[in-house]
Design an enzyme around this catalytic site. Structure first.
Site, PDB file in Angstrom:
ATOM      1  N   LYS A 129      48.172 -60.623 -24.749  1.00 60.28           N
ATOM      2  CA  LYS A 129      49.465 -61.274 -24.493  1.00 60.28           C
ATOM      3  C   LYS A 129      49.495 -62.551 -25.303  1.00 60.28           C
ATOM      4  O   LYS A 129      48.445 -63.129 -25.603  1.00 60.28           O
ATOM      5  CB  LYS A 129      49.603 -61.613 -23.009  1.00 60.28           C
ATOM      6  CG  LYS A 129      51.037 -61.746 -22.554  1.00 60.28           C
ATOM      7  CD  LYS A 129      51.620 -60.383 -22.253  1.00 60.28           C
ATOM      8  CE  LYS A 129      53.090 -60.431 -21.989  1.00 60.28           C
ATOM      9  NZ  LYS A 129      53.574 -59.125 -21.486  1.00 60.28           N
ATOM     10  N   ASP A 169      58.717 -59.938 -24.726  1.00 59.46           N
ATOM     11  CA  ASP A 169      58.588 -60.206 -23.293  1.00 59.46           C
ATOM     12  C   ASP A 169      59.701 -61.220 -23.012  1.00 59.46           C
ATOM     13  O   ASP A 169      60.694 -61.271 -23.761  1.00 59.46           O
ATOM     14  CB  ASP A 169      57.183 -60.759 -22.953  1.00 59.46           C
ATOM     15  CG  ASP A 169      56.885 -60.748 -21.453  1.00 59.46           C
ATOM     16  OD1 ASP A 169      56.562 -59.679 -20.921  1.00 59.46           O
ATOM     17  OD2 ASP A 169      57.006 -61.805 -20.797  1.00 59.46           O
TER      18      ASP A 169
HETATM   19  P1  NDP Z   1      64.339 -61.434 -20.700  1.00 58.80           P
HETATM   20  O1  NDP Z   1      64.046 -62.689 -21.400  1.00 58.80           O
HETATM   21  O2  NDP Z   1      65.172 -60.395 -21.369  1.00 58.80           O
HETATM   22  O3  NDP Z   1      65.015 -61.737 -19.289  1.00 58.80           O
HETATM   23  C1  NDP Z   1      64.372 -62.532 -18.352  1.00 58.80           C
HETATM   24  C2  NDP Z   1      65.268 -62.674 -17.125  1.00 58.80           C
HETATM   25  O4  NDP Z   1      64.523 -63.255 -16.081  1.00 58.80           O
HETATM   26  C3  NDP Z   1      66.450 -63.611 -17.385  1.00 58.80           C
HETATM   27  O5  NDP Z   1      67.542 -63.206 -16.598  1.00 58.80           O
HETATM   28  C4  NDP Z   1      65.894 -64.954 -16.927  1.00 58.80           C
HETATM   29  O6  NDP Z   1      66.877 -65.893 -16.520  1.00 58.80           O
HETATM   30  C5  NDP Z   1      65.058 -64.540 -15.738  1.00 58.80           C
HETATM   31  N1  NDP Z   1      63.973 -65.503 -15.539  1.00 58.80           N
HETATM   32  C6  NDP Z   1      62.993 -65.811 -16.421  1.00 58.80           C
HETATM   33  N2  NDP Z   1      62.187 -66.757 -15.931  1.00 58.80           N
HETATM   34  C7  NDP Z   1      62.692 -67.069 -14.730  1.00 58.80           C
HETATM   35  C8  NDP Z   1      62.305 -67.973 -13.726  1.00 58.80           C
HETATM   36  N3  NDP Z   1      61.224 -68.773 -13.892  1.00 58.80           N
HETATM   37  N4  NDP Z   1      63.039 -68.020 -12.594  1.00 58.80           N
HETATM   38  C9  NDP Z   1      64.134 -67.206 -12.438  1.00 58.80           C
HETATM   39  N5  NDP Z   1      64.543 -66.325 -13.347  1.00 58.80           N
HETATM   40  C10 NDP Z   1      63.831 -66.254 -14.474  1.00 58.80           C
HETATM   41  O7  NDP Z   1      62.907 -60.834 -20.303  1.00 58.80           O
HETATM   42  P2  NDP Z   1      62.517 -59.339 -19.883  1.00 58.80           P
HETATM   43  O8  NDP Z   1      63.640 -58.681 -19.172  1.00 58.80           O
HETATM   44  O9  NDP Z   1      61.935 -58.685 -21.072  1.00 58.80           O
HETATM   45  O10 NDP Z   1      61.307 -59.612 -18.889  1.00 58.80           O
HETATM   46  C11 NDP Z   1      61.491 -59.719 -17.471  1.00 58.80           C
HETATM   47  C12 NDP Z   1      60.172 -59.445 -16.768  1.00 58.80           C
HETATM   48  O11 NDP Z   1      59.733 -58.120 -17.088  1.00 58.80           O
HETATM   49  C13 NDP Z   1      58.997 -60.356 -17.155  1.00 58.80           C
HETATM   50  O12 NDP Z   1      58.172 -60.543 -16.023  1.00 58.80           O
HETATM   51  C14 NDP Z   1      58.242 -59.530 -18.188  1.00 58.80           C
HETATM   52  O13 NDP Z   1      56.884 -59.910 -18.283  1.00 58.80           O
HETATM   53  C15 NDP Z   1      58.399 -58.144 -17.607  1.00 58.80           C
HETATM   54  N6  NDP Z   1      58.205 -57.034 -18.519  1.00 58.80           N
HETATM   55  C16 NDP Z   1      58.937 -56.923 -19.670  1.00 58.80           C
HETATM   56  C17 NDP Z   1      58.753 -55.845 -20.505  1.00 58.80           C
HETATM   57  C18 NDP Z   1      59.576 -55.629 -21.723  1.00 58.80           C
HETATM   58  O14 NDP Z   1      59.426 -54.573 -22.361  1.00 58.80           O
HETATM   59  N7  NDP Z   1      60.474 -56.530 -22.104  1.00 58.80           N
HETATM   60  C19 NDP Z   1      57.745 -54.814 -20.221  1.00 58.80           C
HETATM   61  C20 NDP Z   1      57.084 -54.983 -18.934  1.00 58.80           C
HETATM   62  C21 NDP Z   1      57.313 -56.064 -18.154  1.00 58.80           C
HETATM   63  P3  NDP Z   1      67.188 -67.178 -17.463  1.00 58.80           P
HETATM   64  O15 NDP Z   1      67.922 -66.603 -18.642  1.00 58.80           O
HETATM   65  O16 NDP Z   1      68.000 -68.081 -16.622  1.00 58.80           O
HETATM   66  O17 NDP Z   1      65.849 -67.761 -17.840  1.00 58.80           O
HETATM   67  O1  2IT Z   2      54.474 -56.670 -20.071  1.00 60.91           O
HETATM   68  C1  2IT Z   2      54.621 -55.741 -20.896  1.00 60.91           C
HETATM   69  O2  2IT Z   2      54.125 -54.630 -20.713  1.00 60.91           O
HETATM   70  C2  2IT Z   2      55.432 -56.005 -22.095  1.00 60.91           C
HETATM   71  N1  2IT Z   2      55.986 -57.104 -22.226  1.00 60.91           N
HETATM   72  C3  2IT Z   2      55.542 -54.973 -23.169  1.00 60.91           C
HETATM   73  C4  2IT Z   2      54.373 -55.026 -24.095  1.00 60.91           C
HETATM   74  C5  2IT Z   2      54.465 -54.149 -25.313  1.00 60.91           C
HETATM   75  O3  2IT Z   2      53.548 -54.255 -26.133  1.00 60.91           O
HETATM   76  O4  2IT Z   2      55.409 -53.364 -25.456  1.00 60.91           O
END
Ligand code: NDP
Ligand code: 2IT
Length: 448
Positions: A129, A169
């Site tokens: 990461k 992420d």
């Molecule tokens: P994005 O940046 O697209 O979206 C993040 C969302 O979460 C936004 O709505 C943001 O709101 C909110 N958020 C972030 N931090 C906070 C906080 N501290 N308190 C409240 N709301 C918060 O990210 P992703 O959708 O990609 O990621 C979301 C989650 O999913 C994370 O935990 C990530 O690790 C996990 N994840 C993502 C993957 C991927 O492929 N993208 C794969 C597996 C897991 P705001 O805009 O106000 O900050």
């Molecule tokens: O938390 C996760 O699994 C991710 N943000 C995706 C990682 C990746 O390499 O696609």
């Protein structure tokens, strides 16, 4: 204190001493050690080789300064990181997070979890990461581009298609991956699959952007089907409104469920009539193009908005935390259970605190922990790497089919290791299931 508890305490005391103050990392390791240590005790070969001790020590941590110039011409300095946790079963693989809260502790917890998650996918990927405390919010496209170019100038020394393959992420989506890939290509003069989540015109895979949300709904459906139930017609709450939240809502709609909430760090919208595909298209534009706040949804569609609140007070059958770590606290879990919650599919990484998990598990809720439930994203990243190596692209249907098969296999693996007396402990199942493949590879390599 029984023997198991003593062993866990001793293990955690050592880990905390070696990693002082890293509370998110301690939390993630504790959750794994709770189920894996008893398994190690029963398996002399893992115990003798100190496998869990070795798995909790990252292979290496790279920390660097990232300087860039803001729109006023002022030089800014952020901190960049890559935690290469474990490459026993494949090249390092895991996302990059750009958020002001990013710290070594958060990236170590994420890299550690990623090692288990990637093992569960059945694909050959190690765990890593990275990211930065850079805050993309409110920055112009040019500022983000300059930051990404500077970040990649240093990161490029440590990554490669067979070495380490980052992805997105929080705060790193299609725009950032484009800038990062462009800079890597410029520096190396090679066109290679060094990042995943790329645009479709330059080596990206169909279904990658949908994969985490879709996969989380598939996994939750697998848990429900295993218990003889279904998600169709059921009220679901979703937190966040970014990549994972959007495609969770989309797949819930395909499955005939009724998603009623989305949120961001400012508050939650509650749409009692249900978020529709048309409303979701509006959210995608709001979040990915206009980069606005979720509050505007409530103003536009005329629904309730809870300033500064999360969605967990809304009664629902299934909850999909898709924002960030520790967003469901004990009290939230108690409220959800009181309102007859049946299932949790964790789209975010480690969104439930340990005492919230305890509430879910004690009340018999089907609880799908993040390393299993959100593994769809990295799985399709793995499929993107395969397509890049073959220099061809699969259709949407082919990738989606493979994603569904992988999520099913992860569910089966959780049942294999976690089922007893007709009940599945998905935490135990995912932890032991993810551990075995990495541990066996490490054993084969000897003391390295
Ligand atoms: P994005 O940046 O697209 O979206 C993040 C969302 O979460 C936004 O709505 C943001 O709101 C909110 N958020 C972030 N931090 C906070 C906080 N501290 N308190 C409240 N709301 C918060 O990210 P992703 O959708 O990609 O990621 C979301 C989650 O999913 C994370 O935990 C990530 O690790 C996990 N994840 C993502 C993957 C991927 O492929 N993208 C794969 C597996 C897991 P705001 O805009 O106000 O900050
Ligand atoms: O938390 C996760 O699994 C991710 N943000 C995706 C990682 C990746 O390499 O696609």
């Amino acid at each position: 204190m029984n023997d198991q508890e003593k062993i866990l305490k001793k293990f955690m005391t050592g880990l905390k001493r070696r990693n002082p103050g890293e509370k998110e990392f301690h939390q993630a390791v504790h959750e794994v050690a709770e189920s894996v240590l008893p398994f190690v005790e029963d398996n002399e070969k893992y115990k003798k080789a100190q496998i869990l001790e070795r798995m909790t020590e990252p292979d290496r941590v790279i920390i660097f300064r990232v300087c860039w110039t803001d729109k006023k011409g002022i030089v800014r300095a952020n901190r960049g990181y890559r935690v290469q946790f474990n490459n026993a079963i494949g090249p390092y693989k895991g996302g990059l997070r750009f958020h002001p809260s990013v710290s070594l502790s958060i990236l170590k917890f994420l890299g550690f979890e990623q090692t288990f998650k990637n093992s569960l996918t059945t694909l050959p990927m190690g765990g890593a990461k990275g990211g930065s405390d850079f805050n993309p919010k409110g920055k112009t496209d040019n500022e983000v581009m300059r930051f990404c170019q500077s970040f990649m100038t240093e990161l490029s020394k440590y990554i490669g298609p067979n070495e380490d393959v980052p992805a997105g992420d929080i705060g790193v989506g299609a725009r950032e991956i484009g800038y990062l890939f462009g800079q890597y290509k410029r520096l190396s003069d090679e066109f290679e699959g060094v990042l995943t989540g790329k645009g479709l015109s330059f080596g990206g895979s169909l279904i990658r952007k949908e994969a985490t949300g879709y996969g989380c709904v598939y996994f939750t459906e697998n848990m429900l089907n295993h218990a003889g139930e279904s998600i169709e017609g059921k009220i679901c709450t979703v937190s966040g409104s970014g990549n994972v939240a959007q495609y969770t809502v989309e797949k819930l709609l395909h499955k005939g469920a009724i998603p009623v909430s989305l949120s961001d760090s400012s508050g939650t919208i509650y749409d009692k009539d249900g978020i529709t595909l048309e409303k979701l298209a509006w959210v995608k534009d709001l979040k990915s193009v206009r980069r606005g706040r979720i509050k505007e949804y409530a103003e536009h569609f005329g629904c309730e908005y809870f300033e500064g609140k999360n969605p967990w007070g809304i009664p629902c059958f299934a909850a999909f935390p898709s924002a960030t770590q520790n967003e469901i606290q004990k009290e939230d879990a108690e409220t959800l259970v009181k309102n007859n919650l049946r299932a949790v599919g964790e789209g975010a990484n480690m969104p439930s605190t340990p005492d919230a998990v305890e509430v879910f598990q004690k009340s018999g809720v089907l609880y799908g922990p993040s390393k299993a439930a959100n593994a769809g994203g990295v799985s399709v990243s793995g499929l993107e790497m395969t397509q890049n190596e073959m220099r061809l692209s699969w259709t949407r249907e082919e990738v989606d089919q493979k994603l569904q098969e992988i999520m099913k296999k992860i569910h089966t693996e959780c049942v294999t290791w976690g089922e007893s007396n007709g009940k599945v402990d998905y935490v135990k199942g995912a932890n032991i299931g993810g551990f075995v493949k990495v541990a066996d590879s490490m054993l084969a390599y000897g003391a390295v």
